[in-house]
Design a protein around this motif. Structure first.
Motif, mmCIF file in Angstrom:
data_model
loop_
_atom_site.group_PDB
_atom_site.id
_atom_site.type_symbol
_atom_site.label_atom_id
_atom_site.label_comp_id
_atom_site.label_asym_id
_atom_site.label_seq_id
_atom_site.Cartn_x
_atom_site.Cartn_y
_atom_site.Cartn_z
ATOM 1 N N ASN A 67 -5.262 -40.251 33.202
ATOM 2 C CA ASN A 67 -6.209 -41.180 32.588
ATOM 3 C C ASN A 67 -7.023 -41.941 33.635
ATOM 4 O O ASN A 67 -6.806 -41.832 34.830
ATOM 5 C CB ASN A 67 -5.498 -42.127 31.616
ATOM 6 N N VAL A 68 -7.961 -42.724 33.145
ATOM 7 C CA VAL A 68 -8.927 -43.408 34.012
ATOM 8 C C VAL A 68 -8.256 -44.383 34.971
ATOM 9 O O VAL A 68 -8.723 -44.558 36.098
ATOM 10 C CB VAL A 68 -9.977 -44.124 33.138
ATOM 11 N N ALA A 69 -7.179 -45.003 34.568
ATOM 12 C CA ALA A 69 -6.506 -45.979 35.428
ATOM 13 C C ALA A 69 -6.068 -45.331 36.740
ATOM 14 O O ALA A 69 -6.206 -45.934 37.808
ATOM 15 C CB ALA A 69 -5.308 -46.585 34.708
ATOM 16 N N TRP A 70 -5.549 -44.122 36.686
ATOM 17 C CA TRP A 70 -5.124 -43.429 37.900
ATOM 18 C C TRP A 70 -6.313 -43.100 38.790
ATOM 19 O O TRP A 70 -6.228 -43.167 40.020
ATOM 20 C CB TRP A 70 -4.355 -42.159 37.553
ATOM 21 N N LYS A 71 -7.437 -42.760 38.191
ATOM 22 C CA LYS A 71 -8.638 -42.462 38.976
ATOM 23 C C LYS A 71 -9.168 -43.720 39.660
ATOM 24 O O LYS A 71 -9.624 -43.669 40.799
ATOM 25 C CB LYS A 71 -9.695 -41.819 38.088
ATOM 26 N N ILE A 72 -9.089 -44.847 38.986
ATOM 27 C CA ILE A 72 -9.508 -46.116 39.592
ATOM 28 C C ILE A 72 -8.596 -46.451 40.768
ATOM 29 O O ILE A 72 -9.080 -46.841 41.839
ATOM 30 C CB ILE A 72 -9.513 -47.247 38.543
ATOM 31 N N ILE A 73 -7.295 -46.285 40.585
ATOM 32 C CA ILE A 73 -6.352 -46.533 41.686
ATOM 33 C C ILE A 73 -6.658 -45.616 42.864
ATOM 34 O O ILE A 73 -6.647 -46.038 44.027
ATOM 35 C CB ILE A 73 -4.899 -46.354 41.203
ATOM 36 N N TYR A 74 -6.970 -44.355 42.581
ATOM 37 C CA TYR A 74 -7.306 -43.381 43.632
ATOM 38 C C TYR A 74 -8.517 -43.852 44.439
ATOM 39 O O TYR A 74 -8.481 -43.875 45.657
ATOM 40 C CB TYR A 74 -7.581 -42.012 42.996
ATOM 41 N N PHE A 75 -9.592 -44.211 43.741
ATOM 42 C CA PHE A 75 -10.810 -44.606 44.453
ATOM 43 C C PHE A 75 -10.651 -45.934 45.194
ATOM 44 O O PHE A 75 -11.199 -46.094 46.286
ATOM 45 C CB PHE A 75 -12.014 -44.629 43.502
ATOM 46 N N VAL A 76 -9.915 -46.861 44.639
ATOM 47 C CA VAL A 76 -9.654 -48.124 45.340
ATOM 48 C C VAL A 76 -8.871 -47.849 46.626
ATOM 49 O O VAL A 76 -9.201 -48.386 47.690
ATOM 50 C CB VAL A 76 -8.914 -49.123 44.426
ATOM 51 N N ALA A 77 -7.849 -47.008 46.533
ATOM 52 C CA ALA A 77 -7.060 -46.667 47.720
ATOM 53 C C ALA A 77 -7.902 -45.906 48.737
ATOM 54 O O ALA A 77 -7.802 -46.146 49.950
ATOM 55 C CB ALA A 77 -5.844 -45.841 47.322
ATOM 56 N N LEU A 78 -8.753 -45.012 48.266
ATOM 57 C CA LEU A 78 -9.626 -44.239 49.162
ATOM 58 C C LEU A 78 -10.599 -45.151 49.898
ATOM 59 O O LEU A 78 -10.762 -45.051 51.121
ATOM 60 C CB LEU A 78 -10.380 -43.195 48.345
ATOM 61 N N ILE A 79 -11.208 -46.069 49.186
ATOM 62 C CA ILE A 79 -12.144 -47.011 49.805
ATOM 63 C C ILE A 79 -11.407 -47.932 50.773
ATOM 64 O O ILE A 79 -11.904 -48.198 51.881
ATOM 65 C CB ILE A 79 -12.897 -47.808 48.721
ATOM 66 N N ALA A 80 -10.225 -48.398 50.402
ATOM 67 C CA ALA A 80 -9.450 -49.258 51.295
ATOM 68 C C ALA A 80 -9.084 -48.520 52.582
ATOM 69 O O ALA A 80 -9.135 -49.100 53.674
ATOM 70 C CB ALA A 80 -8.186 -49.749 50.589
ATOM 71 N N TYR A 81 -8.733 -47.257 52.471
ATOM 72 C CA TYR A 81 -8.386 -46.465 53.657
ATOM 73 C C TYR A 81 -9.589 -46.306 54.571
ATOM 74 O O TYR A 81 -9.493 -46.481 55.788
ATOM 75 C CB TYR A 81 -7.858 -45.094 53.230
ATOM 76 N N VAL A 82 -10.747 -45.982 54.009
ATOM 77 C CA VAL A 82 -11.964 -45.811 54.818
ATOM 78 C C VAL A 82 -12.369 -47.124 55.472
ATOM 79 O O VAL A 82 -12.724 -47.150 56.664
ATOM 80 C CB VAL A 82 -13.114 -45.245 53.948
ATOM 81 N N VAL A 83 -12.304 -48.222 54.744
ATOM 82 C CA VAL A 83 -12.621 -49.535 55.326
ATOM 83 C C VAL A 83 -11.649 -49.856 56.451
ATOM 84 O O VAL A 83 -12.037 -50.373 57.501
ATOM 85 C CB VAL A 83 -12.626 -50.628 54.239
ATOM 86 N N GLY A 84 -10.373 -49.530 56.262
ATOM 87 C CA GLY A 84 -9.381 -49.747 57.318
ATOM 88 C C GLY A 84 -9.682 -48.949 58.573
ATOM 89 O O GLY A 84 -9.523 -49.452 59.693
ATOM 90 N N ILE A 85 -10.120 -47.701 58.403
ATOM 91 C CA ILE A 85 -10.485 -46.873 59.563
ATOM 92 C C ILE A 85 -11.669 -47.503 60.295
ATOM 93 O O ILE A 85 -11.668 -47.617 61.528
ATOM 94 C CB ILE A 85 -10.852 -45.436 59.121
ATOM 95 N N VAL A 86 -12.677 -47.920 59.561
ATOM 96 C CA VAL A 86 -13.875 -48.515 60.181
ATOM 97 C C VAL A 86 -13.508 -49.812 60.894
ATOM 98 O O VAL A 86 -13.941 -50.047 62.037
ATOM 99 C CB VAL A 86 -14.969 -48.732 59.118
ATOM 100 N N LEU A 87 -12.717 -50.676 60.258
ATOM 101 C CA LEU A 87 -12.360 -51.939 60.895
ATOM 102 C C LEU A 87 -11.473 -51.736 62.136
ATOM 103 O O LEU A 87 -11.612 -52.466 63.110
ATOM 104 C CB LEU A 87 -11.643 -52.840 59.892
#
Length: 90
Positions: A67-87
Motif C-alpha cells: 500500500n501507499v504507506a510503504w511507498k511513502i516510507i521508502y521515498f522518505v528513507a531514500l531521500i534521507a539517505y541521499v541527503v546524508g550522503i551529500v551532507l
C-alpha cells in the motif's frame, strides 16, 4: 548454438553495487590513511552512492505492490539517505 541473454534485474544491481561499493570504500579508507582526505571523501561518497544503487532496486521490488504507506516510507528513507550522503561529503 544458443545465445545467453543478460537481464538487468535486482540481483545484478545488488551484487555489482555491493562489489563496486566495497572497492570504493576500501580505496577511500586507504587514501584516508595516507592523508589524502579530499580524495578519500570522494571515494567514500561514491561507495555510499553505490550502496544506494545496491539496495534501492531490491527494496522497491519488495514494497512495489504494497500500500501507499510503504511507498511513502521508502521515498522518505531514500531521500534521507541521499541527503546524508551529500551532507557527509561536505
Amino acid at each position: 548454438m544458443a545465445s545467453k541473454t543478460v537481464t538487468l534485474d535486482n540481483k545484478f544491481f545488488a551484487f555489482w553495487g555491493m562489489v563496486l561499493a566495497a572497492a570504493a570504500i576500501l580505496l577511500g579508507g586507504i587514501l584516508g590513511q595516507l592523508n589524502m582526505g579530499l580524495v578519500a571523501k570522494i571515494f567514500n561518497a561514491i561507495g555510499q552512492a553505490l550502496i544506494l544503487l545496491a539496495i534501492a532496486f531490491p527494496a522497491w521490488n519488495h514494497i512495489g505492490y504494497k500500500n501507499v504507506a510503504w511507498k511513502i516510507i521508502y521515498f522518505v528513507a531514500l531521500i534521507a539517505y541521499v541527503v546524508g550522503i551529500v551532507l557527509a561529503a561536505f
